[in-house]
Design an enzyme around this catalytic site. Structure first.
Site, PDB file in Angstrom:
ATOM      1  N   SER A  65       0.812  -1.217   0.000  1.00  0.00           N
ATOM      2  CA  SER A  65       0.000   0.000   0.000  1.00  0.00           C
ATOM      3  C   SER A  65       0.847   1.269   0.000  1.00  0.00           C
ATOM      4  O   SER A  65       1.580   1.540  -0.928  1.00  0.00           O
ATOM      5  CB  SER A  65      -0.966  -0.035   1.185  1.00  0.00           C
ATOM      6  N   ASP A 275      -2.916   6.489  -2.961  1.00  0.00           N
ATOM      7  CA  ASP A 275      -1.742   5.822  -2.422  1.00  0.00           C
ATOM      8  C   ASP A 275      -1.244   4.762  -3.397  1.00  0.00           C
ATOM      9  O   ASP A 275      -1.784   4.590  -4.495  1.00  0.00           O
ATOM     10  CB  ASP A 275      -2.025   5.227  -1.042  1.00  0.00           C
ATOM     11  N   ASP A 279      -6.107   2.396  -2.950  1.00  0.00           N
ATOM     12  CA  ASP A 279      -7.324   2.193  -2.165  1.00  0.00           C
ATOM     13  C   ASP A 279      -7.616   3.361  -1.218  1.00  0.00           C
ATOM     14  O   ASP A 279      -8.618   3.349  -0.510  1.00  0.00           O
ATOM     15  CB  ASP A 279      -7.292   0.867  -1.400  1.00  0.00           C
TER      16      ASP A 279
END
Length: 543
Positions: A65, A275, A279
């Protein structure tokens, strides 16, 4: 399952070279990529077992992420597109930490404890973000999956929300959508174009600047840029040619309260930042004086909830709308939603899976973390009610139009998980409909100044919390000290919670002005350091 083969591969190709203990959390497993090969092999097998239990396809996403490289990670996605069931997080943790010599024994225990039919079919949907380490880690997962003779559908480089979306598409036989990258793009774009307001605009501009964090989201954003060029002018930067998440991306902008690298210098330009795995999303702008303004997940949630409320009221439908937040939500947003807009607000533990679960309690549940991770969930019966109203000739024209717009929003939303690019199109739809520029949107309410601070401690597990992490149960005396400190400041609020991955305590503080927010954050950090066995430099308390 061929346990002998699994044992041989585990011992010879994928021994555990990491001395640390792994723990499956909200983000799955996440650490330096060099320590993850054995774990990906094991999680490939676990995904197969989960698929056998559910009788449906399960997702496996390789991503870290918002973390910078060399970090990477992995998380599993249940057949309904939601996060892995809590019980199986514990199972994943036990398998991840099993000694190499006990892999077969651990797998047999998982099979027996969960009454798994080893002969049942299984399908694993695989995806990875744009990190270089993802190629090798993906190979490790595939070897684990194939060692169980299961089917793997490898989508290669995709966003995390796309993987969630594909899992649901496959498990609904295409009812939710087409399980291809083109199908995903097409569904979003068609719904967005239908939802666009055709009236002349005085304030809303279709020009939008998007920071893609040099991640996989840049690929999807470029596709949206092409498909929507007549409806939304997307100006992309940090488009994958730079370093992933370095001085860019939603998390960087949110935490540091600054624009990302390469950001446009145009005053009041509407900017969005996502990001590394796309998400999360937040918006921002710099005003004519160069001052930075952040519109985070709270601002996005309140914008969406207020717009949906307007449509519900115009449509005349009886629908329970609610908004779900965490303790990190700014107090001003909670006051605005519950007080001025009169929309029910629920608070849950930090972690999108908790918000997602709570949102199901409403007919339409809007949930967002302040970091920009969130979506909207519509109950099936609510969708049917809205669709019927959109074509009901007994309704007035305005009622039908409102219901039709709700239908369009349903198709833009990725209900499986927070999806930065889906959320971006929802925001753009609403700003267009209301003819708002980003400054007008930001003025809907004024955030209380807030600070987030990390305090390093000997053992984070000494911190125990309750009431969605808003109250501290231990160590003794810490909550009482926090209460005393908070009472000194107007609009003061503060809470602490342990990190899920490192021996760090996260401190949140907000107050009526920036100076007080700084002082409160410093004082609470010092209290944590003193009462929870802090290590390293003592926190600084501003004078």
């Amino acid at each position: 399952m061929n346990y002998s083969e699994i044992h041989n591969i585990s011992v010879t190709q994928y021994p555990n070279k990491c001395s640390r203990k792994f723990e499956y959390g909200t983000a799955g497993f996440r650490t330096r990529a060099e320590y993850l090969d054995h774990l990906l092999f094991r999680m490939g097998i676990l995904a197969v077992l989960r698929s056998k239990v559910k009788g449906a396809a399960v997702g496996l996403m390789i991503t870290a992420s918002h973390n910078e490289e060399p970090d990477n990670g992995v998380k599993l996605v249940d057949p309904n597109g939601e996060m892995l069931e809590t019980k199986w997080e514990t199972i994943a943790t036990s398998l991840a930490n099993a000694p190499d010599s006990e892999i077969v024994e651990t797998l047999k225990k998982i099979v027996n404890d969960n009454n798994i039919d080893e002969n049942a079919s299984a399908v694993v949907i695989l995806g990875r973000d744009s990190r270089q380490s993802g190629v090798g880690l993906s190979r490790s997962a595939i070897i684990g999956i194939k060692a169980t003779n299961a089917i793997v559908k490898d989508f290669g480089v995709i966003t995390t929300p796309q993987l969630h979306y594909f899992v649901v598409c496959i498990n609904t036989n295409g009812a939710y959508g087409e399980a291809t990258t083109n199908g995903y793009i097409s569904k979003l774009c068609r719904a967005f174009i239908k939802a666009k307001d055709s009236n002349t605009k005085n304030f809303y501009s279709k020009k939008l600047f998007v920071d893609a964090a040099n991640g996989v989201g840049a690929i999807v954003t470029k596709a949206l840029q092409k498909e929507l060029k007549d409806f939304l002018e997307i100006n992309l930067f940090n488009d994958g040619t730079g370093t992933l998440n370095h001085q860019c991306g939603a998390d960087y902008v949110k935490i540091n309260q600054v624009a990302p690298i390469n950001s446009p210098t145009i005053s009041n330009a509407r900017c969005a930042t996502i990001d590394g795995d796309a998400d999360r999303i937040v918006y921002y702008y710099n005003d004519e004086n160069g001052k930075f303004h952040l519109l985070d997940g709270d601002k996005i949630a309140t914008l969406i909830a207020s717009y949906i409320k307007d449509l519900i009221e115009i449509s005349g439908l009886s629908i329970l709308l609610g908004l779900v937040q965490t303790a990190y939500a700014n107090g001003a947003s909670t006051n605005y939603i519950s007080g001025l807009l009169n929309i029910p607000v629920a608070c849950t533990d930090t972690g999108v899976k908790y918000l997602h679960q709570r949102a199901h309690e409403f007919d339409i549940g809007v949930y967002f973390e302040a970091n920009g991770h969130g979506t909207v969930i519509f109950k099936d019966k609510t969708v049917e009610l809205i669709q019927e109203a959109a074509t009901n000739n007994t309704c007035t024209e305005s009622q039908r139009k409102a219901a039709l717009q709700l239908c369009n929003l349903i198709n833009i939303v990725n209900q499986t998980v927070g999806d930065a690019l889906s959320d971006m199109l929802i925001v753009e739809t609403i700003l267009d409909a209301r003819d708002w520029d980003i400054v007008t949107w930001n003025r809907s309410y004024i955030d209380f100044p807030n600070r987030q601070v990390k305090v390093h401690v000997k053992d984070r597990n000494v911190i125990k919390t309750t009431d969605a992490a808003r109250r501290c149960l231990s160590p003794p005396g810490l909550q009482e000290k926090i209460d005393e400190l908070v009472s000194r400041y107007s609009k003061g609020r503060s809470f602490v919670r342990p990190s899920g991955t490192e021996d760090v305590v996260r401190v949140y503080a907000e107050a009526e002005n920036s100076a007080d927010a700084d002082k409160l954050a410093g004082e609470v950090s010092l209290a944590v350091y003193q009462l929870a066995h802090g290590v390293g430099p003592m926190p600084n308390v501003p004078l």
